[in-house]
Scaffold this active site. Structure first.
Site, short mmCIF file in Angstrom:
data_model
loop_
_atom_site.label_atom_id
_atom_site.label_comp_id
_atom_site.label_asym_id
_atom_site.label_seq_id
_atom_site.Cartn_x
_atom_site.Cartn_y
_atom_site.Cartn_z
N GLU A 34 -2.77 13.79 -10.25
CA GLU A 34 -4.13 13.36 -9.97
C GLU A 34 -4.52 13.77 -8.55
O GLU A 34 -3.67 14.14 -7.74
CB GLU A 34 -4.29 11.85 -10.16
CG GLU A 34 -3.41 11.01 -9.27
CD GLU A 34 -3.40 9.54 -9.66
OE1 GLU A 34 -3.79 9.24 -10.79
OE2 GLU A 34 -3.00 8.72 -8.83
N GLU B 25 -3.09 -2.30 -8.18
CA GLU B 25 -3.12 -1.59 -6.91
C GLU B 25 -4.29 -0.62 -6.86
O GLU B 25 -4.59 0.06 -7.85
CB GLU B 25 -1.80 -0.85 -6.68
CG GLU B 25 -0.58 -1.79 -6.71
CD GLU B 25 0.68 -1.14 -6.19
OE1 GLU B 25 0.61 0.03 -5.77
OE2 GLU B 25 1.73 -1.80 -6.21
N GLU C 223 -2.43 1.78 -10.03
CA GLU C 223 -1.51 1.38 -11.08
C GLU C 223 -1.49 -0.14 -11.17
O GLU C 223 -1.99 -0.83 -10.28
CB GLU C 223 -0.09 1.90 -10.79
CG GLU C 223 0.53 1.33 -9.52
CD GLU C 223 1.91 1.90 -9.25
OE1 GLU C 223 2.48 2.54 -10.15
OE2 GLU C 223 2.41 1.71 -8.13
#
Length: 663
Positions: free
Chosen positions: A217, A292, A305
């Protein structure tokens, strides 16, 4: 007592029907943390351990303990078959697992087959969905949670990784789909780094999680890492318990955390909390968990995540909310609804946590250290300090597990108070036998940028671009150190002349009252004059006089010294007959040599030992296991070429040649 706040409230509820026996499939400080709450709730505990952990603190704290295999985690703490046998043997009604075992549990559905056993944590589908970073990102999008741009599938090989990285645009983050704790993560700025990152990330992921799948990502440069603690039950209720600021990191692993964050305003906090709860509800989450986020300078936040476990940094949340998260997890697992509403969740005061590691902070901000804790003393005498640890004096820090020594937490009515107490706690923490990172932690919390809240995940490399070098002494601090060291030397000389409080030789001459010394510190040699006045010493350094006062208890690992009215807590770590001594001062260890004026004049005749030529040697900077060797005898290698790969504490490190030559 940082436990008093929430325990005084929680003790009222310990009479509810709960489990009789709980098995803890974990080790170290988190296992000890769970046992503490279980004891207060009247729940008997069963600990599992590897053969090298037979004398570990969590084993001694538990009511029962069973060995499940040899040292490697894959053969012990992640050995699901062995753990299932222990569950049956001990008749445990509930099990608290670490996240890696949770994934194993999901794949085998072993615990569902064990009739009557309850898992302290979320349901299987939530673990599976959130444990897979690819699936969790898709679920987050569907739940209208802000996500980072990137590739949502599994990356097959290095060539595909390069193609995807080019499409997204550099820099990119390569990370393990099943990962966590900074393992299996690499930042790549070009094609070559992408190929290397794919290789190491997949190997680390396989080693740590048994799953080598990777995703890629967009890497958000210079963000903050802020997470939201959530708590949900099996009745559809979910709360957000405010945020934790976790931006101080090295190698994508957190070092210092605090709650709340200096950066968030109430509106951003609420938006992040509501999105975290929306995600928890979307996967029918039921337990404590952490969502998070990466937050940019404009307070835009992106889902990173969700961790389906009790996070290392959970104590700071407990301090500001008054909740015992372990107790809440056990209540939820038993089927009870949450006792609180969102409006009940406060932010009371400020809490800071430092992760104390057996690491050398002078090597890449912390490469692992191993050894036996020959002396260990936690700073619990300092007000408003909490220490979560799983070790004690005599414990071994080995290559097999995370090098964490403890989590040091301080609490205050405001941030300045919490930081001041942390500074005092770090100065009063005694750790001998292994290298530790207290010097780095202390420098971080007193740094002007940190104090004013100007931080990001790049804080360490930006503040220390050439690596961490320890505390840089001001002229005043240098004089204080020289005066303290000289006073210690004289106090030692005076003590050696006495026996049980009386002079060794009754007819000895009258005591000396002044000493002329030469102190070597760093690149400088300083003349120091010391004169005794009662229990104090008057010390002249650089033409300036300093008054040094202490009880001079030289047997104590901690020495409180007052220098011209300024109190300092120091530690003398070593000394020898040649005048060399090591003193921990302001968190950093300084090596000095203290000689009398005569001895200093004669020392120039002493031969110096030549430094070893290591240019033709590749020496590992840390203890670990050699997992790959890329060369063979006779090979020609160039400077910067990989020679081998060392795995330490589940992290893989490429060792390169320092010069061109033949192996």
């Amino acid at each position: 007592n940082l436990w008093g706040v929430h325990l005084s409230r929680s003790l009222l509820f310990f009479s509810f029907q709960t489990f009789e026996k709980l098995l803890i499939a974990n080790r170290g400080e988190i296992a000890c943390r769970v046992i503490k709450t279980c004891k207060k709730m009247g729940i008997k505990t069963v600990a599992i351990h590897s053969d090298v952990d037979a004398n570990a603190v969590h084993v001694k704290m538990a009511d029962e303990a069973v060995c499940v295999g040899p040292a490697p985690t894959s053969k012990s703490y992640l050995n699901m078959d062995a753990i299932m046998e222990v569950i049956k043997k001990t008749r445990a009604q509930a099990v608290s697992l670490n996240e890696s075992i949770c994934c194993s549990y999901v794949s085998s559905l072993s615990l569902q087959a064990a009739e009557g056993v309850t898992f302290i944590g979320p349901d299987t589908h939530a673990i599976q969905a959130m444990g897979d970073k690819i699936e969790s990102k898709l679920l987050a999008k569907n739940a209208k949670v802000n996500t980072i741009p990137g590739f949502d599938g599994v990356v097959k090989d290095a060539d595909e990784a390069v193609r995807i990285a080019r499409e997204i645009g550099y820099p990119v983050m390569i990370k393990a789909s099943a990962g966590g704790g900074g393992k299996g993560m690499r930042i790549a700025w070009d094609d070559e780094e992408t190929r290397e990152g794919f290789r190491f990330s997949s190997q680390e992921a396989a080693s740590s999680f048994g799953d080598d799948r990777l995703l890629i990502e967009k890497f958000i440069d210079n963000p903050r890492h802020i997470e939201i603690q959530v708590l949900a039950d099996k009745h559809g209720n979910a709360l957000w318990l405010n945020e934790r600021e976790c931006s101080i990191q090295r190698r994508n692993q957190k070092v210092v955390e605090e709650a709340p964050s200096t950066f968030l305003d109430p509106e951003t906090r609420r938006a992040m909390g509501e999105q975290a709860v929306a995600l928890a509800k979307a996967v029918k989450y039921s337990s404590a968990g952490t969502v998070e986020f990466l937050v940019d300078s404009s307070k835009n936040f992106y889902f990173l995540e969700m961790n389906t476990r009790l996070q290392v940094e959970h104590p700071v949340t407990e301090c500001i909310t008054g909740l015992d998260l372990v107790q809440e997890m056990i209540r939820v697992a038993k089927g009870y609804p949450l006792r609180h509403k969102q409006a009940d969740i406060p932010i009371n005061g400020w809490a800071v946590e430092c992760r104390v590691y057996a690491e050398d902070p002078y090597k890449s901000f912390g490469l692992p250290s191993i050894g036996k804790l020959s002396q260990y003393q936690e700073p619990l005498h300092v007000p408003s300090v909490r220490v979560d640890s799983g070790i004690q004096q005599g414990s071994d820090i080995s290559i097999y597990y995370d090098p964490m020594i403890s989590k040091l937490i301080t609490y205050g009515s405001n941030r300045a108070e919490a930081l001041k107490r942390m500074e005092e706690a770090l100065d009063n923490y005694v750790i001998r036998g292994v290298t530790h990172n207290i010097s780095l932690l202390r420098e971080v919390i007193i740094h002007p940028r940190f104090v004013r809240g100007d931080i990001s995940t790049k804080f360490l490399p930006e503040v220390y671009p050439d690596g961490f070098k320890g505390h840089k002494l001001t002229d005043l601090e240098r004089r204080e150190l020289l005066a303290t060291a000289a006073s210690l030397y004289v106090a030692e000389q005076l003590r050696s002349q006495r026996f049980l409080g009386t002079p060794r030789i009754p007819i000895a001459k009258s005591k000396r009252s002044s000493w002329e010394l030469s102190v070597h510190l760093g690149d400088g040699i300083y003349p120091v004059a010391v004169s005794k006045d009662g229990s104090s010493f008057s010390v002249e350094v650089d033409g300036m006089k300093l008054n040094v006062t202490s009880e001079w208890n030289l047997a104590s690992p901690l020495l409180s010294v007052t220098i011209d009215g300024t109190q300092r807590t120091i530690q003398r770590l070593s000394r020898n007959a040649s005048g060399s001594t090591s003193i921990q001062f302001l968190g950093t260890v300084y090596k000095l040599q203290i000689l009398t004026k005569v001895a200093a004049e004669l020392s120039k005749y002493m031969p110096e030992k030549a430094a070893e030529d290591t240019s033709s040697i590749l020496r590992s900077p840390m203890p670990g296991a050699v997992v790959a060797v890329s060369v063979k005898p006779g090979d020609m290698v160039s400077e910067g070429q990989e020679i081998c790969v060392i795995e330490a504490m589940k992290m893989q490190n490429s060792m390169i040649a320092a010069k061109t030559g033949k192996v």
